[in-house]
Design an enzyme around this catalytic site. Structure first.
Site, PDB file in Angstrom:
ATOM      1  N   ASN A   1       0.848  -1.189   0.000  1.00 52.99           N
ATOM      2  CA  ASN A   1       0.000   0.000   0.000  1.00 52.99           C
ATOM      3  C   ASN A   1       0.888   1.244   0.000  1.00 52.99           C
ATOM      4  O   ASN A   1       1.730   1.416   0.889  1.00 52.99           O
ATOM      5  CB  ASN A   1      -0.912  -0.033   1.234  1.00 52.99           C
ATOM      6  CG  ASN A   1      -1.987   1.032   1.190  1.00 52.99           C
ATOM      7  OD1 ASN A   1      -1.714   2.190   0.907  1.00 52.99           O
ATOM      8  ND2 ASN A   1      -3.217   0.651   1.507  1.00 52.99           N
TER       9      ASN A   1
ATOM     10  N   HIS B   1      -5.450   3.899  -1.946  1.00 47.79           N
ATOM     11  CA  HIS B   1      -6.790   4.292  -1.497  1.00 47.79           C
ATOM     12  C   HIS B   1      -6.927   5.792  -1.773  1.00 47.79           C
ATOM     13  O   HIS B   1      -6.593   6.615  -0.927  1.00 47.79           O
ATOM     14  CB  HIS B   1      -6.957   4.000  -0.003  1.00 47.79           C
ATOM     15  CG  HIS B   1      -8.351   4.242   0.496  1.00 47.79           C
ATOM     16  ND1 HIS B   1      -8.851   3.601   1.606  1.00 47.79           N
ATOM     17  CD2 HIS B   1      -9.360   5.042   0.054  1.00 47.79           C
ATOM     18  CE1 HIS B   1     -10.091   3.991   1.818  1.00 47.79           C
ATOM     19  NE2 HIS B   1     -10.422   4.876   0.899  1.00 47.79           N
TER      20      HIS B   1
ATOM     21  N   GLU C   1      -8.662   0.731  -3.635  1.00 46.75           N
ATOM     22  CA  GLU C   1      -9.693   0.589  -2.612  1.00 46.75           C
ATOM     23  C   GLU C   1     -10.330   1.936  -2.319  1.00 46.75           C
ATOM     24  O   GLU C   1      -9.700   2.985  -2.442  1.00 46.75           O
ATOM     25  CB  GLU C   1      -9.127  -0.030  -1.341  1.00 46.75           C
ATOM     26  CG  GLU C   1      -7.995   0.724  -0.690  1.00 46.75           C
ATOM     27  CD  GLU C   1      -7.486   0.025   0.563  1.00 46.75           C
ATOM     28  OE1 GLU C   1      -7.102   0.738   1.522  1.00 46.75           O
ATOM     29  OE2 GLU C   1      -7.457  -1.207   0.596  1.00 46.75           O
TER      30      GLU C   1
ATOM     31  N   HIS D   1      -4.493  -4.363   7.498  1.00 50.40           N
ATOM     32  CA  HIS D   1      -4.508  -3.297   8.498  1.00 50.40           C
ATOM     33  C   HIS D   1      -3.618  -3.683   9.676  1.00 50.40           C
ATOM     34  O   HIS D   1      -3.873  -4.666  10.364  1.00 50.40           O
ATOM     35  CB  HIS D   1      -5.913  -2.946   9.005  1.00 50.40           C
ATOM     36  CG  HIS D   1      -6.049  -1.495   9.374  1.00 50.40           C
ATOM     37  ND1 HIS D   1      -6.342  -0.507   8.451  1.00 50.40           N
ATOM     38  CD2 HIS D   1      -5.871  -0.861  10.543  1.00 50.40           C
ATOM     39  CE1 HIS D   1      -6.377   0.671   9.047  1.00 50.40           C
ATOM     40  NE2 HIS D   1      -6.078   0.495  10.326  1.00 50.40           N
ATOM     41  N   ASP D   2      -2.585  -2.891   9.872  1.00 50.06           N
ATOM     42  CA  ASP D   2      -1.660  -3.038  11.000  1.00 50.06           C
ATOM     43  C   ASP D   2      -0.995  -4.408  11.051  1.00 50.06           C
ATOM     44  O   ASP D   2      -0.692  -4.935  12.129  1.00 50.06           O
ATOM     45  CB  ASP D   2      -2.357  -2.724  12.322  1.00 50.06           C
ATOM     46  CG  ASP D   2      -2.750  -1.255  12.426  1.00 50.06           C
ATOM     47  OD1 ASP D   2      -2.117  -0.432  11.742  1.00 50.06           O
ATOM     48  OD2 ASP D   2      -3.685  -0.936  13.180  1.00 50.06           O
TER      49      ASP D   2
ATOM     50  N   HIS E   1      -3.391  11.704   0.712  1.00 52.71           N
ATOM     51  CA  HIS E   1      -2.175  10.926   0.479  1.00 52.71           C
ATOM     52  C   HIS E   1      -2.089  10.613  -1.016  1.00 52.71           C
ATOM     53  O   HIS E   1      -1.504  11.395  -1.748  1.00 52.71           O
ATOM     54  CB  HIS E   1      -2.076   9.688   1.377  1.00 52.71           C
ATOM     55  CG  HIS E   1      -3.377   9.043   1.736  1.00 52.71           C
ATOM     56  ND1 HIS E   1      -4.222   8.490   0.815  1.00 52.71           N
ATOM     57  CD2 HIS E   1      -3.949   8.861   2.950  1.00 52.71           C
ATOM     58  CE1 HIS E   1      -5.266   7.974   1.437  1.00 52.71           C
ATOM     59  NE2 HIS E   1      -5.140   8.190   2.726  1.00 52.71           N
TER      60      HIS E   1
ATOM     61  N   GLY F   1       0.621  -1.208   4.374  1.00 49.55           N
ATOM     62  CA  GLY F   1       1.186   0.101   4.091  1.00 49.55           C
ATOM     63  C   GLY F   1       1.949   0.686   5.247  1.00 49.55           C
ATOM     64  O   GLY F   1       3.164   0.874   5.175  1.00 49.55           O
ATOM     65  N   HIS F   2       1.280   0.985   6.359  1.00 48.64           N
ATOM     66  CA  HIS F   2       1.909   1.730   7.447  1.00 48.64           C
ATOM     67  C   HIS F   2       3.101   0.978   8.034  1.00 48.64           C
ATOM     68  O   HIS F   2       4.207   1.528   8.133  1.00 48.64           O
ATOM     69  CB  HIS F   2       0.887   2.034   8.540  1.00 48.64           C
ATOM     70  CG  HIS F   2       1.450   2.817   9.677  1.00 48.64           C
ATOM     71  ND1 HIS F   2       1.562   4.192   9.655  1.00 48.64           N
ATOM     72  CD2 HIS F   2       1.973   2.422  10.863  1.00 48.64           C
ATOM     73  CE1 HIS F   2       2.121   4.609  10.781  1.00 48.64           C
ATOM     74  NE2 HIS F   2       2.375   3.548  11.542  1.00 48.64           N
TER      75      HIS F   2
END
Length: 250
Positions: free
Chosen positions: A8, A44, A76, A200-201, A51, A223-224
């Protein structure tokens, strides 16, 4: 087959957007990620473009088409008309529909499939007619009725929201409990004929247990955590680390 990794690019774009300058380059880092073994790139594009910018989409599409034809572009977003127009214009291999409010900082829950069944059925039908693979963001509770409704929309996959799992980074017992819950949800989805993604995470530390519980997990979008690790290890080595955590021999 081992779980695929889609990188991501949102966090990279958010860092770039802190200055009116072209670096860090979303496409350059996307290229490094794909060269290192990622199976695709995810974006996204939110309405405020905080972003990923709409202007990033065609260069990412071109990067995949021109240099990495065996990889995939995953877009997404909430299925409003603007997002659907972006999908039509940039032809991702996968469209992941999320129930985001524009004010949300990040995706933090899955669809209410009972409440949104008709909306999702209409949108998924439109997307499937145009040849897109469609994934629906889903909470991790093993709710067979809800997942049956998700399948009835015509979607190909669900993407398990793994935020609560990632949030247990300092509580191994809770992490195991939530991984089991996610696994039970995946078992139901697979039995109903849905493939399963997750995101996610997710981190190098927590991916192996999730993949072990869901051995048929098709893809993770990260991503993060991946971007944070890239500051320490570099993008190429970070992608290799995450691919190995997904069970890939790389």
């Amino acid at each position: 087959m081992p779980t695929k990794l889609s990188v991501n690019l949102n966090a990279i774009a958010m860092l770039r957007n802190r200055r009116d300058l072209p670096w860090p380059s979303v496409t350059d880092l996307g290229r490094i990620a794909l060269e290192a073994g990622a199976s695709g790139l995810t974006v996204h594009p939110r309405p405020d473009q905080r972003h990923i910018r709409f202007s990033d989409l065609q260069p990412i599409r071109n990067l995949i088409d021109d240099e990495f034809a065996s990889t995939e572009f995953n877009m997404e977003g909430f299925p409003n008309p603007e997002f659907l127009d972006l999908v039509d214009a940039h032809q991702p291999e996968q469209v992941t529909l999320v129930p985001d409010d524009p004010a949300q900082a990040t995706s933090d829950h899955g669809w209410d499939f009972r409440k949104n069944h008709n909306l999702l059925g209409d949108v998924v039908g439109r997307l499937k007619k145009k040849g897109f693979r469609v994934s629906l963001f889903a909470d991790g509770e093993p709710d067979e009725e809800a997942l049956t409704l998700a399948r009835e929309t015509g979607a190909d996959r669900i993407e398990l929201y793994t935020g609560p799992y990632g949030g247990c980074y300092d509580d191994p017992a809770a992490a195991l409990r939530i991984a089991e819950q996610l696994g039970q949800t995946a078992d139901i989805a697979i039995r109903l004929g849905l493939e399963v993604n997750a995101g996610h995470d997710l981190t190098v530390a927590n991916l192996p247990a999730l993949v072990a519980r869901i051995p048929t997990l098709a893809e993770v979008s990260i991503g993060h955590g991946l971007t944070a690790d890239a500051l320490q290890y570099g993008m190429a080595e970070t992608v290799r680390r995450f691919c190995r955590a997904c069970g890939q021999d790389i």
